[in-house]
Design a protein around this motif. Structure first.
Motif, short mmCIF file in Angstrom:
data_model
loop_
_atom_site.label_atom_id
_atom_site.label_comp_id
_atom_site.label_asym_id
_atom_site.label_seq_id
_atom_site.Cartn_x
_atom_site.Cartn_y
_atom_site.Cartn_z
N ASN A 1 73.12 -45.59 -44.47
CA ASN A 1 73.36 -46.24 -43.18
C ASN A 1 72.15 -46.05 -42.27
OD1 ASN A 1 76.25 -46.67 -43.75
ND2 ASN A 1 76.36 -44.45 -43.60
N TRP A 2 71.77 -47.11 -41.59
CA TRP A 2 70.70 -47.02 -40.60
C TRP A 2 71.30 -46.98 -39.20
CZ3 TRP A 2 65.53 -46.16 -40.92
CH2 TRP A 2 64.96 -46.23 -42.18
N TYR A 3 70.67 -46.22 -38.33
CA TYR A 3 71.14 -46.11 -36.94
C TYR A 3 70.02 -46.47 -35.99
CZ TYR A 3 74.80 -43.59 -39.21
OH TYR A 3 75.81 -43.26 -40.06
N LEU A 4 70.39 -47.26 -35.01
CA LEU A 4 69.50 -47.47 -33.88
C LEU A 4 69.72 -46.24 -33.00
CD1 LEU A 4 69.70 -51.05 -32.47
CD2 LEU A 4 68.02 -49.33 -31.79
N ASP A 5 68.67 -45.49 -32.78
CA ASP A 5 68.83 -44.13 -32.28
C ASP A 5 68.55 -44.01 -30.78
OD1 ASP A 5 69.05 -41.39 -32.15
OD2 ASP A 5 67.00 -41.04 -32.83
N PHE A 6 69.46 -43.40 -30.07
CA PHE A 6 69.24 -43.10 -28.65
C PHE A 6 69.29 -41.60 -28.38
CE2 PHE A 6 70.35 -47.56 -28.70
CZ PHE A 6 69.45 -48.10 -27.79
N LEU A 7 68.90 -40.82 -29.39
CA LEU A 7 68.82 -39.38 -29.17
C LEU A 7 67.39 -38.86 -29.44
CD1 LEU A 7 70.66 -37.05 -28.27
CD2 LEU A 7 71.00 -36.50 -30.67
N CYS A 8 66.68 -39.59 -30.33
CA CYS A 8 65.24 -39.34 -30.54
C CYS A 8 64.92 -37.86 -30.82
CB CYS A 8 64.44 -39.82 -29.32
SG CYS A 8 64.64 -41.56 -29.01
N GLY A 9 65.63 -37.30 -31.80
CA GLY A 9 65.37 -35.89 -32.14
C GLY A 9 65.60 -34.98 -30.95
N TYR A 10 66.67 -35.23 -30.21
CA TYR A 10 67.00 -34.47 -28.99
C TYR A 10 65.82 -34.48 -28.01
CZ TYR A 10 71.43 -33.09 -30.97
OH TYR A 10 72.70 -33.11 -31.48
N GLY A 11 65.17 -35.62 -27.94
CA GLY A 11 64.11 -35.79 -26.95
C GLY A 11 62.71 -35.55 -27.48
N ALA A 12 62.62 -34.98 -28.69
CA ALA A 12 61.29 -34.62 -29.21
C ALA A 12 60.43 -35.84 -29.52
CB ALA A 12 61.44 -33.76 -30.46
N GLY B 1 54.78 -32.92 -28.82
CA GLY B 1 54.22 -33.14 -30.16
C GLY B 1 54.76 -34.38 -30.85
N ASN B 2 55.54 -35.17 -30.14
CA ASN B 2 56.21 -36.34 -30.73
C ASN B 2 56.83 -36.01 -32.10
OD1 ASN B 2 56.85 -39.18 -30.17
ND2 ASN B 2 55.78 -39.59 -32.07
N GLY B 3 57.50 -34.87 -32.15
CA GLY B 3 58.18 -34.48 -33.39
C GLY B 3 57.49 -33.34 -34.12
N TYR B 4 56.24 -33.05 -33.79
CA TYR B 4 55.56 -31.90 -34.39
C TYR B 4 55.87 -30.66 -33.54
CZ TYR B 4 53.10 -34.82 -37.67
OH TYR B 4 52.83 -35.68 -38.69
N PRO B 5 56.06 -29.51 -34.20
CA PRO B 5 56.56 -28.34 -33.46
C PRO B 5 55.48 -27.69 -32.60
CG PRO B 5 56.19 -27.79 -35.76
CD PRO B 5 55.90 -29.25 -35.63
N ILE B 6 55.62 -27.85 -31.32
CA ILE B 6 54.68 -27.21 -30.39
C ILE B 6 55.32 -27.09 -29.01
CG2 ILE B 6 53.51 -29.42 -29.87
CD1 ILE B 6 50.91 -27.64 -29.59
N SER B 7 55.13 -25.95 -28.39
CA SER B 7 55.53 -25.78 -26.99
C SER B 7 54.41 -25.04 -26.28
CB SER B 7 56.84 -25.00 -26.88
OG SER B 7 56.68 -23.70 -27.43
N VAL B 8 54.36 -25.19 -24.98
CA VAL B 8 53.31 -24.51 -24.23
C VAL B 8 53.86 -23.97 -22.92
CG1 VAL B 8 51.46 -26.00 -25.14
CG2 VAL B 8 52.56 -26.62 -22.98
N ALA B 9 53.19 -22.93 -22.41
CA ALA B 9 53.40 -22.52 -21.02
C ALA B 9 52.05 -22.65 -20.34
CB ALA B 9 53.90 -21.08 -20.95
N ILE B 10 52.09 -23.23 -19.16
CA ILE B 10 50.87 -23.45 -18.38
C ILE B 10 51.06 -22.68 -17.07
CG2 ILE B 10 49.45 -25.21 -17.22
CD1 ILE B 10 50.63 -27.22 -19.29
N ASN C 1 49.13 -23.08 -35.64
CA ASN C 1 48.91 -24.18 -36.60
C ASN C 1 48.29 -25.40 -35.92
OD1 ASN C 1 50.03 -22.53 -38.46
ND2 ASN C 1 51.55 -23.98 -39.20
N ALA C 2 47.30 -25.94 -36.60
CA ALA C 2 46.46 -26.94 -35.95
C ALA C 2 47.03 -28.36 -36.00
CB ALA C 2 45.08 -26.90 -36.60
N VAL C 3 47.91 -28.63 -36.98
CA VAL C 3 48.39 -30.01 -37.11
C VAL C 3 49.22 -30.42 -35.88
CG1 VAL C 3 49.96 -31.50 -38.44
CG2 VAL C 3 48.27 -30.10 -39.63
N ALA C 4 50.11 -29.54 -35.45
CA ALA C 4 50.93 -29.86 -34.28
C ALA C 4 50.05 -30.01 -33.04
CB ALA C 4 51.98 -28.78 -34.06
N MET C 5 48.98 -29.23 -32.99
CA MET C 5 48.08 -29.34 -31.84
C MET C 5 47.35 -30.69 -31.84
SD MET C 5 46.60 -25.52 -31.42
CE MET C 5 47.75 -24.14 -31.31
N ALA C 6 46.96 -31.13 -33.03
CA ALA C 6 46.30 -32.44 -33.13
C ALA C 6 47.28 -33.54 -32.72
CB ALA C 6 45.82 -32.66 -34.56
#
Ligand code: PLP
Length: 411
Positions: A54-65, A262-271, A292-297
């Motif tokens: 089943n395909w879903y038109l999604d309005f949760l977007c990875g819980y906002g990620a 990160g548009n889905g890549y795992p990264i968080s920051v504090a500024i 890890n550098a991939v999420a930063m890219a």
């Protein structure tokens, strides 16, 4: 055949080898078990597929990620380029410096950045920095606000000691008197105030800040030497492309960002601001994968796209149209459905439906048509939601509303 036949079998297997089968925020208990998808096998744009095909038109977007859409090509290419060079290495990659500089440029208030993976990592670290800087113990937060799974704010508290949150005190959103009361009661001992840009309690309507709320909290924090932490993990980049403090018109002392960064890549920051730099360098912060550098890219590319494309304007506009269209559609079938919160991340409720039973039934029927609307969580708009997607969603939602009305009439 049941729409979730394969998924349910998988879930039964999972329940034998994984506590609860699926735990945490993606647990089926937070939707309606058996009436919503359990797993996802693929995702593209604003759609995803479950193991049953089943395909879903999604309005949760990875819980906002996912802000740009699943698999956004430019982000994926930037991530792939970095993956070619290296991801998990003995040392941070140079891209970390470039990303820190970019974050300071777009958020326009701080002088340093630290990196982690999840929102909880940085909200919990931020209060430690506030405590070390001020030499105080108390943390003030809003009742019902979610800041992650740290001992100081874990929503269930199971497995933690009451002492671990004995210095955390709640006041009410938009209620400056209840805030002032705590500041007075613990005068000289308040290290931090932690706030989200708007109030999004679980199982409750979203509430925007009153015009005077943030400026007054900001003023009191400055006067009393309290560190103001803005938890922008959920709302970040859906209200303003440089962080929600710019939408609010205030400067925090520490800004926590994650999810959409990160548009889905795992990264968080504090500024943070310069005054907190010494404590920021002392409160030990690390994790095996946090450099890890991939999420930063991916994050750096995401920030560049936000400068080039009208992403924030789009999610706000598409959200406005979605909420308005949904309201009109529901009204046609005799339901009073209201959306609260910013249109880029609205929370819908049916009036009079305090138990959420109607909402659950509605969202379950919508899921059966191939549109994913979470019954208890705010929704998220993405840059991938286009007019045709919204029109298709409305067609499917209308079927669900008709069934819902007919079901209620028959009863
Ligand atoms: C406002 C807010 N703060 C913190 C967090 C925790 O983030 P994470 O789940 O990435 O640890 C969340 C997660 O939903 C959140 O919405």
């Amino acid at each position: 055949m049941n729409q979730y036949c394969i998924s349910r079998k998988l879930f039964e297997r999972a329940a034998r080898v994984i506590p609860c089968g699926i735990y945490g925020h993606t647990s089926p208990v937070f939707t309606v078990p058996g009436r919503f998808p359990y797993y996802a096998v693929a995702a593209r744009g604003c759609r995803y597929q479950d193991p049953d095909g089943n395909w879903y038109l999604d309005f949760l977007c990875g819980y906002g990620a996912v802000l740009l859409g699943y698999g956004y090509p430019q982000v994926e290419e930037a991530a792939a380029r970095q993956r070619e060079k290296g991801n998990c290495m003995n040392h941070p990659a140079p891209i970390m410096v470039e990303l820190a500089e970019k974050l300071l440029e777009v958020t326009r208030f701080g002088s340093w950045v630290v990196f982690a993976k999840n929102g909880s990592d940085v909200t919990t670290w931020a209060i430690a920095v506030a405590r070390l800087t001020t030499g105080r113990r108390k943390v003030l937060k809003v009742a019902g606000a979610y800041h992650g799974v740290g001992a100081w704010c874990n929503p269930t508290g199971y497995g933690f000691l009451p002492e671990e949150r004995s210095h955390v005190h709640d006041f009410r959103w938009n209620d400056l008197d209840s805030f002032r009361k705590l500041v007075e009661e613990y005068h000289g001992d308040v290290a931090a105030v932690v706030l989200c840009p708007f109030h999004h309690p679980s199982y409750g309507r979203c509430i925007l800040p009153d015009p005077g709320f943030f400026p007054t909290v900001r003023k009191i924090c400055r006067r009393e030497g309290i560190v103001l932490v803005l938890d922008d993990i959920r709302a970040g980049f859906r209200l303003h492309r440089g962080g929600s403090h710019q939408w609010l018109g205030i400067e925090p002392d520490i800004l926590c960002l994650g999810k959409a960064l990160g548009n889905g890549y795992p990264i968080s920051v504090a500024i943070g601001r310069e005054e907190l730099r010494v404590a920021a360098s002392r409160v030990f912060l690390t994790g095996t994968y946090w450099n890890n550098a991939v999420a930063m890219a991916a994050a750096l590319e995401m920030l560049k796209i936000l400068e080039q494309e009208p992403v924030v304007e789009h999610v706000q506009e598409v959200g406005r149209r979605f909420c308005q269209g949904l309201r009109e559609l529901a009204w046609r079938y005799g339901f009073d459905l209201q959306c609260s919160g910013p249109p880029s991340m609205p929370f819908a409720t049916f009036s009079g439906d305090d138990s959420f039973f109607l909402q659950q039934e509605f969202c379950a029927r919508v899921a059966a048509q191939g549109v994913f609307l979470h019954p208890h969580h705010n929704w998220f708009m993405s840059y991938a939601h286009r007019d045709l997607d919204i029109a298709e969603a409305f067609d499917k939602i209308e079927i669900a509303l008709r069934q819902l009305r007919e079901g209620l009439v028959k009863r």
